[in-house]
Design an enzyme around this catalytic site. Structure first.
Site, mmCIF file in Angstrom:
data_model
loop_
_atom_site.group_PDB
_atom_site.id
_atom_site.type_symbol
_atom_site.label_atom_id
_atom_site.label_comp_id
_atom_site.label_asym_id
_atom_site.label_seq_id
_atom_site.Cartn_x
_atom_site.Cartn_y
_atom_site.Cartn_z
ATOM 1 N N LYS A 32 8.417 1.807 1.825
ATOM 2 C CA LYS A 32 7.335 1.601 2.798
ATOM 3 C C LYS A 32 6.154 0.894 2.151
ATOM 4 O O LYS A 32 5.634 -0.090 2.683
ATOM 5 C CB LYS A 32 6.879 2.957 3.355
ATOM 6 C CG LYS A 32 5.580 2.890 4.142
ATOM 7 C CD LYS A 32 5.157 4.244 4.656
ATOM 8 C CE LYS A 32 4.250 5.024 3.747
ATOM 9 N NZ LYS A 32 2.869 4.516 3.639
ATOM 10 N N ASN A 33 5.736 1.415 0.979
ATOM 11 C CA ASN A 33 4.510 0.899 0.371
ATOM 12 C C ASN A 33 4.671 -0.506 -0.189
ATOM 13 O O ASN A 33 3.687 -1.140 -0.549
ATOM 14 C CB ASN A 33 4.006 1.851 -0.716
ATOM 15 C CG ASN A 33 3.431 3.121 -0.100
ATOM 16 O OD1 ASN A 33 3.309 3.220 1.118
ATOM 17 N ND2 ASN A 33 3.090 4.084 -0.946
ATOM 18 N N ASP A 130 -8.733 9.766 6.416
ATOM 19 C CA ASP A 130 -7.526 10.342 6.996
ATOM 20 C C ASP A 130 -7.428 11.783 6.573
ATOM 21 O O ASP A 130 -8.390 12.338 6.049
ATOM 22 C CB ASP A 130 -6.273 9.541 6.643
ATOM 23 C CG ASP A 130 -6.094 9.374 5.156
ATOM 24 O OD1 ASP A 130 -6.566 10.260 4.417
ATOM 25 O OD2 ASP A 130 -5.503 8.376 4.749
HETATM 26 C C1 UD1 Z 1 -1.511 3.554 -2.167
HETATM 27 C C2 UD1 Z 1 -0.325 4.137 -1.444
HETATM 28 C C3 UD1 Z 1 -0.395 5.661 -1.403
HETATM 29 C C4 UD1 Z 1 -0.582 6.208 -2.813
HETATM 30 C C5 UD1 Z 1 -1.766 5.542 -3.498
HETATM 31 C C6 UD1 Z 1 -1.948 5.947 -4.932
HETATM 32 C C7 UD1 Z 1 0.249 2.459 0.181
HETATM 33 C C8 UD1 Z 1 0.343 2.086 1.608
HETATM 34 N N1 UD1 Z 1 -0.297 3.642 -0.086
HETATM 35 O O1 UD1 Z 1 -2.679 3.872 -1.412
HETATM 36 O O2 UD1 Z 1 0.805 6.152 -0.832
HETATM 37 O O3 UD1 Z 1 -0.807 7.591 -2.727
HETATM 38 O O4 UD1 Z 1 -1.591 4.107 -3.475
HETATM 39 O O5 UD1 Z 1 -0.811 5.717 -5.662
HETATM 40 O O6 UD1 Z 1 0.678 1.727 -0.691
HETATM 41 N N2 UD1 Z 1 -10.403 4.141 -4.219
HETATM 42 C C9 UD1 Z 1 -11.775 3.953 -4.221
HETATM 43 N N3 UD1 Z 1 -12.249 2.724 -3.831
HETATM 44 C C10 UD1 Z 1 -11.417 1.709 -3.471
HETATM 45 C C11 UD1 Z 1 -10.024 1.926 -3.476
HETATM 46 C C12 UD1 Z 1 -9.540 3.159 -3.857
HETATM 47 O O7 UD1 Z 1 -12.554 4.844 -4.543
HETATM 48 O O8 UD1 Z 1 -11.911 0.621 -3.148
HETATM 49 C C13 UD1 Z 1 -9.892 5.464 -4.653
HETATM 50 C C14 UD1 Z 1 -9.137 6.171 -3.526
HETATM 51 O O9 UD1 Z 1 -10.020 6.888 -2.702
HETATM 52 C C15 UD1 Z 1 -8.241 7.076 -4.324
HETATM 53 C C16 UD1 Z 1 -7.866 6.228 -5.541
HETATM 54 O O10 UD1 Z 1 -8.895 5.252 -5.643
HETATM 55 O O11 UD1 Z 1 -8.948 8.197 -4.743
HETATM 56 C C17 UD1 Z 1 -6.515 5.554 -5.455
HETATM 57 O O12 UD1 Z 1 -6.457 4.759 -4.292
HETATM 58 P P1 UD1 Z 1 -5.500 3.489 -4.165
HETATM 59 O O13 UD1 Z 1 -4.682 3.337 -5.398
HETATM 60 O O14 UD1 Z 1 -6.313 2.337 -3.712
HETATM 61 O O15 UD1 Z 1 -4.539 3.952 -2.989
HETATM 62 P P2 UD1 Z 1 -4.065 3.151 -1.723
HETATM 63 O O16 UD1 Z 1 -3.811 1.724 -2.079
HETATM 64 O O17 UD1 Z 1 -4.977 3.442 -0.589
#
Ligand code: UD1
Length: 429
Positions: A32-33, A130
């Site tokens: 999915k991801n 979420d």
């Molecule tokens: C993706 C995955 C999710 C997985 C996550 C971490 C998809 C669709 N989802 O989510 O299943 O759990 O990676 O492996 O691929 N953060 C910030 N600022 C930002 C971006 C992120 O503070 O601009 C924080 C988030 O709140 C979180 C952490 O960084 O605490 C990791 O987030 P991130 O790696 O970006 O996750 P997603 O890409 O949203």
């Protein structure tokens, strides 16, 4: 399933009767991801893309609708043995991601990078939080700003413009998956070179790099924490096969761990989930890669172990609910620490309703294994939490009804039928 979302789809329950040992082979679908990001990448160039091994799940249907909102057409080609997702990207796209779609799946934010690269502008609804807490996009914004993007927020939308994207050195504060992907998809068309340091290293990002390079991009360092992108003037369409879903594969390994038995997870890549396999080994499972995927055996009650989530190649945060479910019936006490997201323990209340002995304190859960869980009505709050409840139910006395199972369908293509194939008593009702 069509690629269009049926807004009238009612909530469903997953009904599980525990006790069965699992035997046989289960096939894992496409990730999915990865699929969602590959679909976003198609916005970068006109043409017809054929994506194989795309999972038939709700989030893919939502991303299809998001692509349609830009002017693309999306359909399944079912003429071969396996359906292929066909995406037609027109010569001109509308760089808009409407609220109605963005609010339904956060991954939609990854259209920002490709829209900027293709059109020099984008209007994307602000993603909300979420069930596992706020999910900011500050790192996406800061990184893209380095590439020359200007942002303005009004009426719940981000208005981004970058008439002249230029390469830059970006040091991410944290290896964010989404920020790395957005930066990559903008940088491929920027003028000059971009270096993304402290980039996320997840296999899904390497998969995205592979498609982008097939499209004519010049990315080096794929799979490492330093990505070098030499911007190009033009990209073209390409075909691609999505990598297997390591989180889905982990679900089945955990199901086996709790229920006992012997299973081959066909198509799973051991190298993509080595840390999890090591952890499950510590807990008493036997797991090894084989020619078809991953072979695994669980002979009795597992032993507890402490688990801590980290960016790849650490233990994925998405595996955590499965590990908590496993620890709920393991021998001893396990401490689980969440290092990525806040508030990702809501399903623990549901597991407690099934007799689990779990205490949570901020980022930690202390799980004291009990001999047996008992079936109960419980609620799925998100994809992986729902799957974890199904896993726990496999080791519970009697019947468990997991309500709001539409969350599970966001990430699993008929989990009930797949688990039934191993002998479990799971049905949709
Ligand atoms: C993706 C995955 C999710 C997985 C996550 C971490 C998809 C669709 N989802 O989510 O299943 O759990 O990676 O492996 O691929 N953060 C910030 N600022 C930002 C971006 C992120 O503070 O601009 C924080 C988030 O709140 C979180 C952490 O960084 O605490 C990791 O987030 P991130 O790696 O970006 O996750 P997603 O890409 O949203």
């Amino acid at each position: 399933m069509s690629t269009s979302v049926d807004p009238s789809s009612s909530e469903t329950n997953l009904v599980v009767v525990g006790g069965a040992r699992l035997e046989g082979t289960i096939r894992v679908g496409g990730a999915k991801n990865s699929a969602l990001k590959l679909m976003a990448a198609t916005l970068l160039a006109e043409g017809t893309y054929r994506l194989a091994n795309v999972p038939r799940i709700t989030d893919v249907a939502l991303m299809s609708d998001l692509l349609r909102a830009t002017g693309a057409s999306v359909h399944w080609d079912e003429s071969g043995p396996d359906a292929v997702l066909v995406i037609d990207i027109p010569a001109v796209i509308e760089p808009v991601a409407p609220y109605e779609l963005v609010e339904q799946f956060r991954a939609s934010i990854v259209v920002l990078g490709p829209m900027l690269a293709r059109c020099g502008e984008a209007r994307v609804a602000l993603p909300g939080g979420d069930d596992f807490g706020p999910r900011p996009i500050d790192m996406h914004v800061r990184g893209l700003s380095e590439l020359g993007v200007e942002f303005e927020t009004s009426h719940g939308y981000i208005h981004a413009s970058a008439p002249n994207l230029r390469g830059a050195r970006v040091l991410l504060e944290f290896p964010s998956v989404g920020a790395t992907e957005n930066l990559l998809m903008a940088a491929v068309r920027a003028k000059g070179a971009t270096v993304i340091d402290n980039a996320a290293r997840e296999p899904e990002i390497a998969d995205l790099c592979e498609l982008l390079n097939k499209m004519g991009a010049k990315i080096e360092g794929s799979g490492s924490s330093t990505l070098l992108v030499e911007g190009v003037e033009e990209l073209h369409c390409a075909d691609h096969t999505v990598i297997p879903d390591r989180i889905e594969a982990a679900t089945y390994l955990a199901a086996l761990g709790i229920a006992g038995g012997e299973v081959t997870v066909e198509g799973a890549r051991h190298a993509h989930m080595a840390m999890l396999c090591q952890k499950l080994g510590e807990m008493g499972m036997r797991i090894s890669p084989d020619a078809d995927g991953i072979w695994a055996f669980a002979g009795g009650r597992l032993r507890s172990s402490d688990c801590s989530t980290l960016p790849y190649p650490g233990l994925a945060t998405d595996f955590k609910p499965f590990l908590v479910a496993l620890l709920a019936t393991a021998e001893g006490v396990g401490i689980v620490t969440e290092n990525l997201f806040s508030g990702r323990f809501r399903y623990v209340d549901e597991l407690r309703r099934m007799g689990a002995d779990i205490r949570t304190d901020s980022h930690h859960a202390v799980v004291r294994g009990v001999e047996r869980l008992s079936g109960a009505p419980v609620k799925a709050h998100d994809i992986r939490a729902g799957a974890a409840l199904v896993i726990a139910a496999l080791a519970a006395d009697g019947e468990t009804v997991v309500s709001e199972a539409h969350h599970v369908a966001r990430g699993y293509d008929d989990i009930a039928a797949k688990l039934r194939g191993l002998g479990a008593d799971v049905r949709l009702a």
